[in-house]
Every structure is written in C-alpha cells, then in structure tokens.
Design an enzyme around this catalytic site. Structure first.
Site, PDB file in Angstrom:
ATOM      1  N   ASP A 156       0.841  -1.182   0.000  1.00  0.00           N
ATOM      2  CA  ASP A 156       0.000   0.000   0.000  1.00  0.00           C
ATOM      3  C   ASP A 156       0.886   1.246   0.000  1.00  0.00           C
ATOM      4  O   ASP A 156       1.646   1.480   0.935  1.00  0.00           O
ATOM      5  CB  ASP A 156      -0.871  -0.043   1.261  1.00  0.00           C
ATOM      6  CG  ASP A 156      -1.939   1.031   1.241  1.00  0.00           C
ATOM      7  OD1 ASP A 156      -2.657   1.107   0.238  1.00  0.00           O
ATOM      8  OD2 ASP A 156      -2.028   1.783   2.214  1.00  0.00           O
ATOM      9  N   ASP A 186      -9.319   0.607   1.734  1.00  0.00           N
ATOM     10  CA  ASP A 186      -9.300   1.077   0.346  1.00  0.00           C
ATOM     11  C   ASP A 186     -10.641   0.775  -0.327  1.00  0.00           C
ATOM     12  O   ASP A 186     -11.224   1.628  -0.985  1.00  0.00           O
ATOM     13  CB  ASP A 186      -8.190   0.378  -0.461  1.00  0.00           C
ATOM     14  CG  ASP A 186      -6.798   0.898  -0.093  1.00  0.00           C
ATOM     15  OD1 ASP A 186      -6.692   1.607   0.933  1.00  0.00           O
ATOM     16  OD2 ASP A 186      -5.825   0.591  -0.814  1.00  0.00           O
TER      17      ASP A 186
HETATM   18 MG    MG Z   1      -4.904   0.595  -5.238  1.00  0.00          MG
END
Ligand code: MG
Ligand code: ADP
Length: 544
Positions: free
Chosen positions: A55, A385
């Site tokens: 990430d 996310d």
């Molecule tokens: Mg992404």
C-alpha cells in the site's frame, strides 16, 4: 552571508536537481508495488516492528523521510488517501515521472516557469478528458460496485476467495450507511466501525448490522443476552460525583457512619431506579459505573457496558436511533435506541458486546478475523481502500476502467490539445502526456511484460475505430492487452482525477522552487527541522 553559520543553501540549477532527485527517489521507492502484480515491501522500524504491505501511502508513512521536496511528495499520497482511499502509488509515480521528464527540458534551457504553466494547463485538460471518459454507475448496481471493491483490493496479499467475501461486505456496508442529503448521496466511511480479532480465518470476517464493542458486560450477574433491546446511551458517570477539593467528613459515632453509607447507597440506588423506570434493558455508558450500581442493574436484569469511546457512542446513535443523555432525570422511553439483540459473545479469547439487528442502521460494523496480526493488518488496509472507493463511487456516481486504459486515452487526447496550444507550453503539455503513460508502462513492467510492445499495442487499440478500443489496458493475468471492462477492472473516476491533479500540483510546486535555505539541524533530540539538501530522502530502511 546574513544567515547563521551551518545554514545550507542551494539555488538555481542545483536546487532544481536536488529537489527533483529527492522526489524521484520517493516515486522509485513505491513503483515496484504498482498494480496486481506489484511486489510487497517489508518495513522494519527503529523498534524492530515489521509491516509487510504494498500500500503506497502506508509505505511512505513508515519511511523516515527528511528531504523537504520528498516530504511534499509524501503529502500528496496522504491527500490522495484521504480523498479517495486509493491511487496513492499512482499519484506518486506520476509525480516522479513528471519531474524526470521536466529535468530533461530544464537541461534544454526551458525555463521552469514555462514548464510549471504547461503542467497546470495539461492538468486541467487531463481532468476534463477523464471526466468525459467516465461512465455512470448507479448505487443500486451492486455488481459494478463489487467490481470496484475488488479492483481496489487487487495486489493486496489477501486471497482471491477472501477478497470475494470482503467485497460483498464492503458493498452491503456502503449501501447500508449511505444517506440522501439535499438530493445528493453521501457515504461516510466513518460510520463503519472496523473491529479486529486475531483468530479464525479471513473468510470468517463478517458484517454486523449494528455495532460491536470490544467490551464485556460489567457484572457477571447481568444477562448475557438481551432480546428486543431498549438501549440507554449515557454520557455521565454512574457514580457519586467526587468533589473537586479534598473534603473531610468527621464521623464521631458508628451510627453516623451507617447513616452516611446509607445515604450514599440511596443515591446510587436512585440512579439504577431511574434507568429501570425508563424501560431500558441495556445501558451503554461513556464513563464509569459504580460497583453498587452494577449490582442493582444486574438485579434488574439490565445489561451494561462502561467506558465506551465517544466516537462509538456516536455510531450507536446512528445505528439504534438512541439519544445520548447526560442527566438521568431527562431519560425516558423516547430516548432509548432499539436493537433485536444485545449480547456478549466470545471471540477468540475475549468477550465482546454485539448490538445487532438494528432497523435500517446508518452505522454498521465489520469484524475482521485472521490468523496473524500481519494478515489482519493487510486485510484492514484492503478493506479501508475498498470501503472508501465504493463510497466515492456512490457519492460521485462515476467510474472509469483501470489497467492504464484511461491514462493512455488521456495521453493521446492531451497530445492533440498540446498541438493546438503551440508555443513552448506545448512541450510541457506533451511531456505531461508522456508521463501519464508511466502507469500502463509500470503495470506491464511489474507483470514481467515487454513494456514497449505493450504501450504500442495499447496505442493502436486506442487509435482504432472500434469503440471498445478505449477500454484497452494491461491485462496482467494473461500478459496481453485487453478490454478492461470485460476483465472487470473498474475504478472510481475521482481516483484518477485526484491522482493527476495532485501529481501536477506537487511537480509544479517543486519546479517553482529556485532557492532552498535550510537551517542547521538543531542538536536537540528527534523532531528537529529536516536537514538539507543531500538530494536523497534520508533514513530509508535498508531493503530499498
Ligand atoms: Mg490501489
Ligand atoms: P495505487 O496505490 O495507485 O492504487 P495499486 O497497486 O493499487 O496502486 O495499483 C493500481 C493500478 O492497478 C491501477 O492503475 C489499476 O487500474 C490497476 N489494476 C488493478 N487491478 C488490475 C487488474 N486486474 N488488471 C490490470 N490492472 C489492474
């Protein structure tokens, strides 16, 4: 020189090159993580704690970056994360590429101001182009929302089956909490409470139409489960108020002591009685609850938890419709929230309180399960996310396909625009277009595909008369180019527009700096102003 001894300065060319090198180093640090075939990074902090992730924003937050220009790039990743929850690596990689290409033009004696102007024009135009590519997504279209959730989670080290489970949870959760206000939809992910409990497997992660509290009931004599719960939310302590100053009570004979104790007991009993009178059978208290009050409540068959966080109190309001009460004299049936069941459940080896079966709750919970701490942490990031991107699409109602398709399409249209602008800005707009191609380029590179062939194949599809051509992106699973719509690679439009806007913003900002003056690093322990201008971010973990 008028500056204090030890102050370092760099100006003109030197300043540009130092800043660009630092910003590019940040981009290079995350590039290999881009896309579904991106690699993970293992970050080890000073305490020896380990984070394994791909990430972008997490990696950048963990790095101990000192160079001011590099820090500016990290800031855009954070903005991207706050606004969209996704696209952080893309934003940083585009910014790095813009600066790399700008450096070449600087060498050809193109003035930075011209470059900055051109970048600004290109960014406005690129966003307009992206908006035109975007297609509408209805919030009722669960299938598309699920594809968007899955796209945001690809590349995270979460198994395929588990991703399916998580995506379903995400779509249900966002639909549940979205609200119509003044004709537009809002979906605030803060109304989704994410709890983690180590143990079990990721596929046991569940959505609860209500709130989970990592709290046990305060007294073993209380019922473990309350059906048809009527919940009182109280934000004062159910205790006898302590005086501000130390008060001393002198008691001369035993009967006086008894009287004093009786008096105290009576006050506490009254607290419990007032609660009972309201018809409540569950108490959620933000503060403490006296032992004696616990005892009375238990006798009355009331379930209680104490010291619940303020933000959780707010979520319970949204989930159950309760009104928070400070003065028990005000408490009545109309303030009570409702839930089918409030109960204590044993999860792994701790007791938690589940408030479930709320009617149309506007706050819900997700309980993440997983074998190890690292697995749970990466699932949490994937979930964050996915929740955010689905929320963004529900709010904006617009999406694009991914896999580098929108970047190729935008680059092509930008080049046409550059030609129409002419002059020296044309050069800047053209390199902006080139820089966007870094996304499909890197997706291909990380998947082990031939980058040049891939870009050529993509361009020929996008130039073709076939309407589907503009959906062509990098299909990393078959190592070919393909229609991203049929591959279900879909992202919120906002992820793309924000990434372009922030990359352009940071690049122009860095290009406009022609003088860097840094005070000597103070001798004081950690936290002093950053040192300058080594040209590279400092303190990167050894694995980079
Ligand atoms: Mg992404
Ligand atoms: P970011 O931090 O920028 O979101 P990611 O590592 O999540 O970085 O990669 C995002 C990129 O990967 C986007 O361009 C997205 O369209 C692309 N992508 C995601 N899933 C796929 C897929 N299955 N095939 C091709 N590209 C994909």
């Amino acid at each position: 020189m008028v500056l204090r001894e030890g102050t370092e300065t760099s100006r003109g060319k030197e300043a540009y090159y130092n800043n660009i090198a630092a910003a590019r180093a940040v981009a290079d640090a995350v590039r290999s993580t881009l896309g579904p075939k991106g690699m993970d990074k293992m970050l080890v902090d000073g305490m020896g704690d380990i984070v394994i992730t791909n990430d972008g924003v997490t990696i950048l937050k963990e790095l101990d970056i000192e160079h001011p220009a590099a820090k500016m790039v990290v800031e855009i990743a954070k903005t991207q994360d706050d606004e969209c929850g996704d696209g952080t690596t893309s934003a940083v990689v585009i910014a790095g590429e813009l600066l790399k290409k700008a450096e070449k033009l600087l060498e050809q004696k193109i003035h930075p101001t011209i470059l900055a102007n051109g970048f600004r024009m290109a960014s406005v135009k690129a966003i307009e182009i992206l908006r035109n590519i975007g297609f509408e997504v209805n919030m009722k279209d669960s299938a598309t929302l699920k594809k968007i959730a899955l796209t945001a989670m690809t590349g995270k080290s979460v198994g395929t089956l588990e991703r399916e489970t998580l995506a379903d949870i995400v779509v249900s959760a966002i639909k549940q909490i979205s609200e119509k206000t003044d004709g537009s939809l809002t979906a605030d992910v803060d109304n989704i409470k994410v709890e983690k409990k180590q143990g079990g497997s990721v596929s046991e992660t569940e959505l609860i139409l209500g709130i989970i509290l990592d709290k046990e009931r305060v007294h073993k004599g209380m019922p473990k489960s309350v059906k048809d719960a009527k919940i009182a939310l109280i934000n004062r302590a159910l205790e006898i108020k302590k005086t501000e100053v130390d008060a001393k009570i002198q008691i001369r004979d035993p009967s006086q002591l008894q009287k004093f104790l009786d008096e105290e007991e009576k006050t506490l009993k009254e607290l419990a009685d007032k609660i009972k009178a309201s018809g409540a059978n569950v108490i959620i208290c933000e503060k403490g609850i006296d032992d004696l009050v616990q005892h009375y409540l238990a006798n009355d068959g009331i379930y209680a938890v104490r010291r619940v966080k303020k933000e959780d109190m707010e979520k319970i309001v949204k989930a159950t419709g309760a009104t928070t009460i400070g003065n028990l004299d005000d408490l009545s049936a109309k303030h009570l929230g409702k839930a089918e069941v409030v109960e204590e459940r044993k999860i792994a080896d701790s007791e938690m309180t589940f408030i479930t079966g709320c009617k149309n709750p506007k706050a819900v919970s997700v309980l993440i399960r997983g074998g190890t701490e690292h697995v749970i942490a990466e699932v949490e990031r994937a979930l964050h996310d996915a929740l955010k991107v689905v929320a963004v699409v529900v709010e904006d109602g617009k999406a694009v396909v991914g896999g580098g398709a929108p970047e190729i399409e935008t680059a092509m249209k930008l080049r046409d625009y550059a030609a129409s602008v002419g002059g020296r800005e044309q050069l800047a707009i053209e390199i902006f277009a080139d820089a966007l191609e870094i996304i499909p380029w890197t997706l291909a590179e990380n998947a082990g595909m031939d980058t040049i062939d891939t870009i050529i194949a993509l361009k020929s599809q996008h130039e073709s008369k076939d309407k589907k051509g503009k959906n062509y992106g990098v299909d990393v699973n078959s190592n070919k180019v393909g229609d991203m719509q049929t591959k279900n690679v879909i992202e919120p439009l906002r992820v793309k527009t924000q990434a372009v806007a922030s990359a352009a913003e940071v690049a122009t900002m860095i290009l406009r700096i022609d003088d860097v003056i840094a005070s000597k690093k103070s001798e004081a322990p950690a936290g002093g102003p950053g040192g300058m201008p080594g040209g590279m971010p400092g303190g990167m973990p050894g694995m980079m």
